[in-house]
Enzyme design. Structure first.
Site, short mmCIF file in Angstrom:
data_model
loop_
_atom_site.label_atom_id
_atom_site.label_comp_id
_atom_site.label_asym_id
_atom_site.label_seq_id
_atom_site.Cartn_x
_atom_site.Cartn_y
_atom_site.Cartn_z
N LYS A 22 0.84 -1.21 0.00
CA LYS A 22 0.00 0.00 0.00
C LYS A 22 0.87 1.26 0.00
O LYS A 22 0.67 2.17 -0.79
CB LYS A 22 -0.92 0.00 1.23
CG LYS A 22 -1.66 1.31 1.46
CD LYS A 22 -2.58 1.25 2.64
CE LYS A 22 -1.98 1.50 3.98
NZ LYS A 22 -1.56 2.87 4.30
N ASN A 23 1.85 1.27 0.90
CA ASN A 23 2.62 2.50 1.07
C ASN A 23 3.55 2.79 -0.11
O ASN A 23 3.89 3.94 -0.36
CB ASN A 23 3.38 2.49 2.40
CG ASN A 23 2.43 2.62 3.57
OD1 ASN A 23 1.25 2.93 3.39
ND2 ASN A 23 2.92 2.38 4.77
N CYS A 117 -5.46 7.58 9.20
CA CYS A 117 -5.73 6.90 10.47
C CYS A 117 -5.48 7.82 11.65
O CYS A 117 -4.51 8.58 11.67
CB CYS A 117 -4.82 5.68 10.61
SG CYS A 117 -5.45 4.25 9.74
N ARG A 122 0.40 13.65 13.96
CA ARG A 122 0.90 13.56 12.59
C ARG A 122 1.15 14.93 11.92
O ARG A 122 0.50 15.28 10.92
CB ARG A 122 -0.03 12.69 11.74
CG ARG A 122 -0.30 11.34 12.37
CD ARG A 122 -1.00 10.38 11.46
NE ARG A 122 -0.09 9.68 10.57
CZ ARG A 122 -0.46 8.71 9.75
NH1 ARG A 122 -1.70 8.33 9.70
NH2 ARG A 122 0.43 8.13 8.97
N ASP A 306 3.66 -0.06 12.24
CA ASP A 306 2.47 -0.61 11.59
C ASP A 306 2.26 -2.10 11.91
O ASP A 306 1.24 -2.68 11.52
CB ASP A 306 2.56 -0.44 10.06
CG ASP A 306 2.36 1.01 9.65
OD1 ASP A 306 2.01 1.84 10.50
OD2 ASP A 306 2.55 1.32 8.45
N ARG A 398 -9.08 -0.17 4.22
CA ARG A 398 -8.16 0.86 3.71
C ARG A 398 -6.86 0.25 3.22
O ARG A 398 -6.24 0.77 2.29
CB ARG A 398 -7.81 1.85 4.82
CG ARG A 398 -8.99 2.57 5.40
CD ARG A 398 -8.50 3.47 6.48
NE ARG A 398 -7.69 4.49 5.83
CZ ARG A 398 -7.66 5.76 6.20
NH1 ARG A 398 -8.37 6.14 7.23
NH2 ARG A 398 -6.94 6.62 5.57
#
Ligand code: UD1
Length: 419
Positions: A22-23, A117, A122, A306, A398
């Site tokens: 995903k990233n 999220c 952040r 994560d 997600r």
């Protein structure tokens, strides 16, 4: 408002493939904006965050075609809109990754603060400082970030912290800038190396990704490319942690073991039998595992934040006590109260959780508040005695494509209820 209904108690056995990361995909999709040609990306993983990023590209004037064989064709030749719609930007954190490439390509950008999220404050100060060093003018007002860069110039940039997003943003801004940029104390994550390889295969000149200094020599323009992003190390880790928690014999395919060696070391020390061959990892368990003792989340190659929630679940049923320190995101223990409802023995203080393993967890009605906590609570339900109802499964979607089907393939019993 989908839910998982999980009947716990089954061991996991079988073989499963790991999808693309995903990233990596999100950063690479932002990087497509830099290309004056056509980008063809393979193994498109159907995660909600990826679809939202594609919606943003379309809103900017890029043409996106989803082919049947999981290939994406992205044509940003006619990109013409410098405003990232607020409604879309609020939905994903990685909307902010577009700042650098948009400034590089369109010389202008207007975006709102990103969503994503809820795992901590952040901030994006490092992104903005880095872009300003490259001669971009950035103004923050009324919740929006407005950027202008008629003349981006390569510069030395030192990051106070090796932020993944800031490194990617500055790398992408520097690609079409005049001169050479060096990023010191850059993030070293495999996804950064993947972004470098992607950009270089379009004609970029980046070196050093994977080390703590990245050098970007500006080029005039980037062309077309066909590319396959790397496998998702966090999903690979989720499968291994689920296998370790439920017991059994699983093999995960299409993964680079070096990307998850911090986890593999801990799993081996706790009693898992792990065999690695090429891009395949086989993991077997033999009874209750020993606690990891300690976990401290760190930038790569340290233990990934994560994977912390999924690893915490394993500690909750392992033999002994584990001290978990979450260094990256300050509110990343939201799954703990839910897990305590299931019978876990966990005490949290600020960024620390003390987890004492119990013999059994029990099914309960629980809710996940973010992506990885959702994966973790799914594993908890698979381990628990009886039925678990897991709410807010949209958070899991997600970054996992039908996680229930992946686990059911290995022997779990999870049903999705859609309302
Ligand atoms: C990326 C990943 C995310 C992962 C995280 C850390 C994507 C889409 N997301 O997020 O899954 O959990 O890396 O591995 O790739 N920070 C600042 N100022 C900034 C930027 C970051 O203080 O300008 C701090 C953050 O608050 C955090 C730390 O740096 O404490 C790490 O954040 P960062 O590496 O930037 O994570 P993301 O890029 O947001």
């Amino acid at each position: 408002m989908d839910k998982f209904i999980i009947n716990g108690g089954n061991t996991l056995n079988g073989v499963i493939d790991v999808p693309c990361a995903k990233n990596s995909y999100l950063a690479i999709l932002a990087g497509c904006v830099l290309s004056s040609g056509v980008v063809c990306l393979h193994n498109y993983p159907k995660f909600d965050d990826i679809d939202k990023m594609l919606d943003i590209l379309v809103s900017l004037g890029c043409k996106v075609t989803r082919e049947e064989n999981r290939t994406l064709i992205i044509d940003c030749t006619n990109i013409n809109n410098y405003v990232i719609p607020q409604k879309l930007a609020k939905k994903i954190r990685s909307s902010i990754f577009l700042l650098g490439p948009m400034l590089s390509r369109l010389k202008r950008v207007l975006v709102t603060y990103p969503g994503g999220c809820d795992i901590g404050s952040r901030p994006i100060d490092l992104h903005l400082k880095g872009l300003k060093s490259l001669n971009a003018k950035i103004v923050e007002r009324f919740g929006f970030i407005e950027g202008e860069a008629t003349n981006l110039i390569g510069e030395n940039v030192h990051l106070d912290y090796p932020s993944v997003g800031a490194t990617e943003n500055i790398m992408m801004a520097a690609v079409l800038a005049k001169g050479t940029t060096k990023i010191f104390n850059s993030a070293k994550e495999p996804e950064i190396v993947d972004l470098q390889n992607f950009i270089n295969s379009m004609g970029g000149k980046i070196s050093g990704a994977g080390s703590d200094t990245i050098t970007i020599v500006g080029v005039e323009k980037l062309g077309s490319v066909e590319y396959t992003p790397i496998a998702d190390r966090i999903i690979a880790g989720t499968y291994l942690l689920a296998g370790a928690a439920c017991g059994g014999d699983i093999t995960i395919k299409n993964v680079d073991y070096e990307h998850i060696y911090s986890l593999i070391t801990k799993l081996k020390n706790s009693g898992c039998i792990i065999d690695i061959k090429d891009d395949t990892i086989r993991q077997r368990t033999n009874g209750r595992l020993k606690s990891f003792g300690s976990i401290e989340t760190l930038p790569y190659p340290g233990f990934p934040t994560d994977m912390q929630p999924q690893a915490l679940i394993l500690q909750a049923i392992s033999n002994g006590t584990c001290i978990i320190t979450e260094n990256l995101f300050e509110t990343r223990f939201k799954h703990v109260p839910e897990l305590v409802k299931m019978g876990a023995s966990i005490v949290t203080r600020d960024r620390m959780a003390i987890v004492t393993g119990v013999e059994k967890l029990y099914g309960a009605d629980v809710t996940c508040y973010d992506l990885r906590a959702g994966a973790a609570l799914t594993i908890a339900g698979m381990v628990a005695e009886g039925k678990t109802i897991l709410n807010e499964v949209k958070n899991i979607d997600r970054g996992y494509e039908k996680l229930e089907e992946a686990f059911n393939l290995l022997g779990a019993d999870i049903k999705r209820e859609t309302k």
